[in-house]
Design a protein around this motif. Structure first.
Motif, PDB file in Angstrom:
ATOM      1  N   GLN A  83     -14.908  -5.071   6.604  1.00 62.68           N
ATOM      2  CA  GLN A  83     -15.297  -4.323   5.410  1.00 62.68           C
ATOM      3  C   GLN A  83     -14.340  -4.621   4.270  1.00 62.68           C
ATOM      4  N   LEU A 111       0.826  -1.217   0.000  1.00 58.54           N
ATOM      5  CA  LEU A 111       0.000   0.000   0.000  1.00 58.54           C
ATOM      6  C   LEU A 111       0.859   1.265   0.000  1.00 58.54           C
ATOM      7  N   TRP A 145      -7.032   0.580  -1.371  1.00 58.42           N
ATOM      8  CA  TRP A 145      -7.247   0.456   0.076  1.00 58.42           C
ATOM      9  C   TRP A 145      -8.564  -0.266   0.351  1.00 58.42           C
ATOM     10  N   LEU A 146      -9.613   0.131  -0.353  1.00 58.24           N
ATOM     11  CA  LEU A 146     -10.937  -0.456  -0.138  1.00 58.24           C
ATOM     12  C   LEU A 146     -10.970  -1.947  -0.480  1.00 58.24           C
ATOM     13  N   ILE A 195      -1.071   5.087  -1.672  1.00 57.53           N
ATOM     14  CA  ILE A 195      -2.457   5.346  -1.273  1.00 57.53           C
ATOM     15  C   ILE A 195      -2.530   6.741  -0.658  1.00 57.53           C
ATOM     16  N   LYS A 196      -3.457   7.553  -1.153  1.00 55.38           N
ATOM     17  CA  LYS A 196      -3.590   8.930  -0.680  1.00 55.38           C
ATOM     18  C   LYS A 196      -4.849   9.167   0.150  1.00 55.38           C
ATOM     19  N   SER A 197      -5.835   8.275  -0.012  1.00 50.59           N
ATOM     20  CA  SER A 197      -7.126   8.525   0.619  1.00 50.59           C
ATOM     21  C   SER A 197      -7.749   7.207   1.053  1.00 50.59           C
ATOM     22  N   LYS A 198      -8.575   7.267   2.099  1.00 53.55           N
ATOM     23  CA  LYS A 198      -9.267   6.057   2.524  1.00 53.55           C
ATOM     24  C   LYS A 198     -10.336   5.629   1.525  1.00 53.55           C
ATOM     25  N   SER A 199     -10.575   6.431   0.497  1.00 55.85           N
ATOM     26  CA  SER A 199     -11.522   6.050  -0.557  1.00 55.85           C
ATOM     27  C   SER A 199     -10.824   5.496  -1.802  1.00 55.85           C
ATOM     28  N   ASP A 200      -9.485   5.408  -1.797  1.00 55.00           N
ATOM     29  CA  ASP A 200      -8.754   4.807  -2.920  1.00 55.00           C
ATOM     30  C   ASP A 200      -9.128   3.327  -3.040  1.00 55.00           C
ATOM     31  N   ARG A 203     -10.687  -5.163   5.819  1.00 56.32           N
ATOM     32  CA  ARG A 203     -10.342  -4.304   6.948  1.00 56.32           C
ATOM     33  C   ARG A 203     -11.263  -4.606   8.117  1.00 56.32           C
ATOM     34  N   TYR A 251     -12.827  -3.076  11.743  1.00 59.35           N
ATOM     35  CA  TYR A 251     -13.070  -1.877  12.535  1.00 59.35           C
ATOM     36  C   TYR A 251     -13.728  -2.286  13.842  1.00 59.35           C
TER      37      TYR A 251
END
Length: 79
Positions: A64, A25, A38-39, A30-35, A43, A45
């Motif tokens: 998720q 990663l 990453w998704l 990866i720049k954003s949790k919406s990339d 994961r 939580y």
């Protein structure tokens, strides 16, 4: 003991996998949790208000991946 060796081996395998995932990663930047990259990873939580913290029933940990959301129910992970 044999059971301790098996448990430690499983933890080492998971730790090496997690290390490699973090390295991957980082390399793909990866720049954003919406990339998507990453998704696309599974994961976990933790919800401190979840009922399983007290009852042992699923409810405190949510798994998720992309747009799927499932409560973790203490599934067997191998060995």
């Amino acid at each position: 003991s044999k059971s301790l060796r098996i448990a430690i081996s499983a933890l080492v395998v998971m730790d090496v996998h997690n290390r490699d995932t973090v390295n991957e990663l980082t390399q793909i930047d990866i720049k954003s949790k919406s990339d998507f990259d990453w998704l696309a990873h599974l994961r976990y939580y933790w919800n401190s208000d979840g009922e399983s913290a007290l009852s042992g029933k699923p409810g405190s940990i949510q798994c998720q991946m992309i747009n799927a959301h499932v409560l973790y129910a203490y599934e067997y992970i191998g060995n």
